[in-house]
Design an enzyme around this catalytic site. Structure first.
Site, PDB file in Angstrom:
ATOM      1  N   HIS A 255      62.982  40.645  49.003  1.00 55.03           N
ATOM      2  CA  HIS A 255      62.209  39.925  50.012  1.00 55.03           C
ATOM      3  C   HIS A 255      60.903  39.398  49.446  1.00 55.03           C
ATOM      4  CE1 HIS A 255      64.425  41.959  53.618  1.00 55.03           C
ATOM      5  NE2 HIS A 255      65.120  40.982  53.061  1.00 55.03           N
ATOM      6  N   HIS A 384      73.239  32.781  50.228  1.00 58.19           N
ATOM      7  CA  HIS A 384      72.207  33.046  49.226  1.00 58.19           C
ATOM      8  C   HIS A 384      72.553  32.390  47.899  1.00 58.19           C
ATOM      9  CE1 HIS A 384      69.487  35.844  51.254  1.00 58.19           C
ATOM     10  NE2 HIS A 384      70.525  36.454  51.771  1.00 58.19           N
TER      11      HIS A 384
END
Length: 412
Positions: A255, A384
């Site tokens: 993150h 992703h």
């Protein structure tokens, strides 16, 4: 961005081939009546899994990117995925979208999850925004409803953040607040700005990002992920469930990489070049220092608050976000170091994560970089990987939809 990956055979041609292969693999997720199921390791539907809104939305978004780039079949595939968001996953009684539905032929259990989660709703906004830019039929109408729901049900004006979840009827909100839903909310709101030209969404995205930067800066650039209902950090949340799929204990280096990219995309969208670069660099460097296993290679999933690994398993999305962030930093700063990291990480991804035999990327590895499935079973996500593969070869914009729209002519 200048890199040396062409010499290794991992340049733009390799990346575009990878994108096409991932889109083809992801096509196996599409259901006859709309929506996208959970894919197993070979690209077949996993009958043990229901149909998830976040997976359906990610597939719709990814196929819409393919449509913008002219990849054959992508427009129809995006429309099929979006049909799940206007159909089986939509709650006609209470509004919003179910977290998951048990659909015959896709999920054996037949069970529904009526939770109304900001995480899932952010992905509905993302899918509808990208679909709108790509001209997918019905996407504009879906976007209007999704933005109204995000605004009226999830946006908390006083902190300027998204609350995490409601029950099915939008009567009781969870006491938990989290950064993960807000991170994807920023991605969604940047995409909504590009799709609607409504500055409200850009302003909110920037505000959320700046709030998270302040928290991270006060915590040695490790992002506090979990909070109470009054937005007080809860640093011990899920200490007893450290490998949770979405809300693990501790800091999540992946993150840190993802936020670094989003901050730089925010500056592009807002026309404020350089404003958030120092913060993006700080988040990137902390994630790199804590997350990369220099002895064995690969990125750990989580660390404690001193940077010691807690869950050393490798997840494909972390590597994807690392290489995407490095690509964007190479573009924004022009520093050779970031381009060198891009080259090195693509080589690692190609050697360890790309499954040339069965398709897609391996979603989970153990600490020795061997295939595992303790947390992530199968290969449900291409989002992703596709975004990481695209970011280096498209112009940098606030959203991937705008990047694909503006860079389609030179891609491939």
């Amino acid at each position: 961005m200048t890199t040396h990956d062409d010499a290794a055979g991992l340049g733009p041609a390799w990346r575009s081939t990878q994108v096409r292969g991932l889109l083809e693999f992801g096509a196996g997720s599409l259901l006859p009546d709309g929506g996208a199921g959970w894919l197993d390791d070979d690209g077949g539907l996993d009958p043990a899994q229901p149909v998830h809104t976040w997976i359906t939305s990610r597939m719709a978004h990814t196929f819409a990117l393919g449509a913008l780039l002219g990849v054959d079949g992508s427009t129809d595939r995006a429309a099929r995925a979006l049909a799940g968001l206007t159909g089986v996953l939509h709650d006609d009684a209470h509004g919003g979208w179910y977290a998951a539905r048990g659909v015959p032929g896709a999920g054996e259990s037949g069970t529904d999850d009526g939770t109304k989660a900001a995480y899932a709703h952010a992905f509905v906004v993302l899918a509808a925004s990208t679909g709108s830019v790509a001209g997918i039929p019905g996407a504009r109408e879906l976007l209007a409803e999704a933005l109204t729901t995000l605004d009226e049900r999830f946006w908390e004006a006083d902190p300027g953040l998204l609350l995490d979840a409601w029950d099915e009827g939008f009567t009781t909100a969870s006491d938990y607040r989290g950064v993960n839903a807000n991170m994807h909310g920023v991605e969604a709101m940047l995409a909504a700005y590009d799709a609607t030209d409504d500055a409200r969404w850009l302003d909110r995205a920037a505000g959320v990002g700046d709030r998270v930067v302040a928290w991270a800066e006060g915590n040695d650039w490790r992002i506090p992920e979990h909070f109470t209902a009054t937005w007080e950090p809860d640093l011990e949340h899920h200490a007893d469930q450290p490998d949770d799929q979405f809300t693990p204990y501790g800091a999540t280096p992946g993150h840190g990489f993802e936020w670094a990219r989003l901050l730089l995309q925010t500056d592009v969208a807002a026309g404020t070049p350089g404003r958030r670069t120092d913060a993006a660099v700080a988040l990137f460097e902390r994630a790199l220092a804590d997350g990369w296993d220099a002895e064995h290679g690969g990125f750990v999933y989580t660390t404690d608050w001193s940077g010691t690994p807690v869950v050393a398993r490798r997840f494909h999305w972390v590597a994807a976000e690392a290489v995407a962030a490095a690509s964007v930093l190479a573009t924004v700063t022009g520093e050779e170091r970031y381009a060198a990291l891009v080259d090195a990480w693509w080589a690692w991804i190609d050697a360890v994560l790309v499954d040339a035999e069965r398709g897609s990327w391996r979603h989970e590895l153990d600490a020795d970089n061997q295939p595992a499935a303790d947390v992530w079973r199968g290969k449900p996500d291409v989002y992703h990987a596709v975004q990481a593969l695209l970011v280096a070869d498209l112009p940098l914009r606030g959203s991937f939809a705008a990047s694909a729209r503006d860079g389609a002519g030179a891609w491939d």
